[in-house]
Design an enzyme around this catalytic site. Sequence first.
Site, PDB file in Angstrom:
ATOM      1  N   HIS A  82      21.948  45.807  23.217  1.00 50.61           N
ATOM      2  CA  HIS A  82      21.864  45.440  24.625  1.00 50.61           C
ATOM      3  C   HIS A  82      21.281  44.047  24.756  1.00 50.61           C
ATOM      4  CE1 HIS A  82      21.478  45.870  28.942  1.00 50.61           C
ATOM      5  NE2 HIS A  82      20.295  45.298  28.836  1.00 50.61           N
ATOM      6  N   ASP A 161      18.396  55.832  38.324  1.00 50.93           N
ATOM      7  CA  ASP A 161      18.160  54.403  38.131  1.00 50.93           C
ATOM      8  C   ASP A 161      18.942  53.580  39.151  1.00 50.93           C
ATOM      9  OD1 ASP A 161      17.408  51.921  36.629  1.00 50.93           O
ATOM     10  OD2 ASP A 161      19.568  51.869  36.340  1.00 50.93           O
ATOM     11  N   ARG A 168      14.165  49.089  44.657  1.00 45.43           N
ATOM     12  CA  ARG A 168      13.243  48.049  44.163  1.00 45.43           C
ATOM     13  C   ARG A 168      13.637  46.676  44.694  1.00 45.43           C
ATOM     14  NH1 ARG A 168      14.231  48.628  38.168  1.00 45.43           N
ATOM     15  NH2 ARG A 168      13.008  46.723  38.015  1.00 45.43           N
ATOM     16  N   SER A 183      14.480  51.120  33.185  1.00 45.76           N
ATOM     17  CA  SER A 183      15.801  50.969  33.792  1.00 45.76           C
ATOM     18  C   SER A 183      16.839  50.566  32.740  1.00 45.76           C
ATOM     19  CB  SER A 183      15.714  49.919  34.906  1.00 45.76           C
ATOM     20  OG  SER A 183      16.988  49.561  35.369  1.00 45.76           O
ATOM     21  N   LYS A 187      19.818  53.663  30.427  1.00 42.10           N
ATOM     22  CA  LYS A 187      21.272  53.543  30.366  1.00 42.10           C
ATOM     23  C   LYS A 187      21.777  53.568  28.919  1.00 42.10           C
ATOM     24  CE  LYS A 187      20.453  50.453  33.587  1.00 42.10           C
ATOM     25  NZ  LYS A 187      20.415  49.442  34.642  1.00 42.10           N
TER      26      LYS A 187
HETATM   27  N1  URA Z   1      18.365  45.205  34.318  1.00 42.30           N
HETATM   28  C1  URA Z   1      18.319  46.518  34.641  1.00 42.30           C
HETATM   29  O1  URA Z   1      19.234  47.260  34.321  1.00 42.30           O
HETATM   30  N2  URA Z   1      17.247  46.974  35.299  1.00 42.30           N
HETATM   31  C2  URA Z   1      16.226  46.194  35.669  1.00 42.30           C
HETATM   32  O2  URA Z   1      15.283  46.682  36.274  1.00 42.30           O
HETATM   33  C3  URA Z   1      16.299  44.843  35.353  1.00 42.30           C
HETATM   34  C4  URA Z   1      17.382  44.363  34.660  1.00 42.30           C
END
Ligand code: URA
Length: 433
Positions: A82, A161, A168, A183, A187
């Site tokens: 990632h 999320d 947020r 977050s 994923k």
């Molecule tokens: N990328 C994400 O997926 N989540 C975040 O909170 C910040 C960057």
Amino acid sequence: MRMVDLIIKKQEGKALSKEEIRFIIEGYTDGTVPDYQMSAFAMAVFFQDMTDQERMELTMAMAESGDQIDLSGIAGIKVDKHSTGGVGDTTTLVLAPLVASVGVPVAKMSGRGLGHTGGTIDKLESIPGFHVEISEEEFIGIVNKNKVAVIGQSGNLCPADKKLYALRDVTGTVNSMPLIASSIMCKKIAAGADAIVLDVKIGAGAFMKTEADARALAHAMVKIGNLAGRKTMAVISDMSQPLGGAVGNALEVEEAIETLKGRGSKDLKELCIELGSRMVFLGGKGKDLAEAREMVIENLRNGKALEKFKEFVASQGGNPAVVDDYSIMPQAAFEKDVLAKASGYVTEIVADHIGIAAMLLGAGRATKESVIDLASGLRVLKRVGDPVSAGEPLVRMYANKADFSQSEAMIQAAYTIGNEKVETILIHGVVTD
Ligand code: URA
Ligand code: CA
């Protein structure tokens, strides 16, 4: 349990239990915890932080809030990568076939997303015939046979999320280390990764602007991954200028192929070797990192990574002849160079301005509805530290419209030319615990 009590507990700086975190995330996902309570909770986390254990529990609760991809039908350790995001980041296109060529399975789920260029899937669709609309069974079958496949994001991954990120965004709680780290990690875990290599970008083109912030994020994510039983490592890499030369879709595919041929830009190749050797090592190949690195370098040298790329493209309907003929990909009708206004050395290239310039040329999406022009984008011809003479091209722009004025102005503003040659660092560090 009452949500208000948990908000107060966090407000007082106390650590929440697994059950309490589950209560919050499950309630938020099914709607029994309303946005206003979740906002208050996010703000409490923003000020009081979370322990490593709480961060892991939050990550797992979000990962389990929706569909999870089951990769157990694939033999071997599934390693995912990632990147926290940057400009012209072509690494995935190189790493997928490179790592697979060493025998580590790459089962990549990728999105389209918004941004300077398309996502990995958009880029690959520059290759005639290439498609990612394959069934999960087909996907698993291809990975078992060829070690690599890419599938489009489907299903309902991490709905908690998705909701929390949007909340947020409007409550001043985006910039919270436990919330960012969980977050990102939820994923990856929901997508089925057994092990994870993180590329945390640092600099003007990145989410994390300072080395201290990038290190803190890397540590936070590595801790979460390891506590969750997924071996995780992070590389902190430079995004103070675009990575490699190409920023676009077809242009980046071409750049990736050049890299797989052992050519292409030095920084992209170096970062791919760094990330690739860690993926191979976590994937259980090589007795140590040094041996994994040798395997990766060797497969770039002997053409096996390039062969794997051809196999990968063909297995998903694409024309593997692209490797020898880039002109079968979409070509832009117009091109124009941005010329240096002064002589000296390039001392700075503000990467996100270059990214926005590429997007304005048509390479990326400003909104979900935008249509990507796969041919458009740009090539960075002069990098930080390069000498330059007035009138020399800095960047070559490609578009299917004749008016380049907006992008040209952005690129001019992104470049600084000075008298001193400045040195750049590509890898700022590695975080393993
Ligand atoms: N990328 C994400 O997926 N989540 C975040 O909170 C910040 C960057
Ligand atoms: Ca690039």
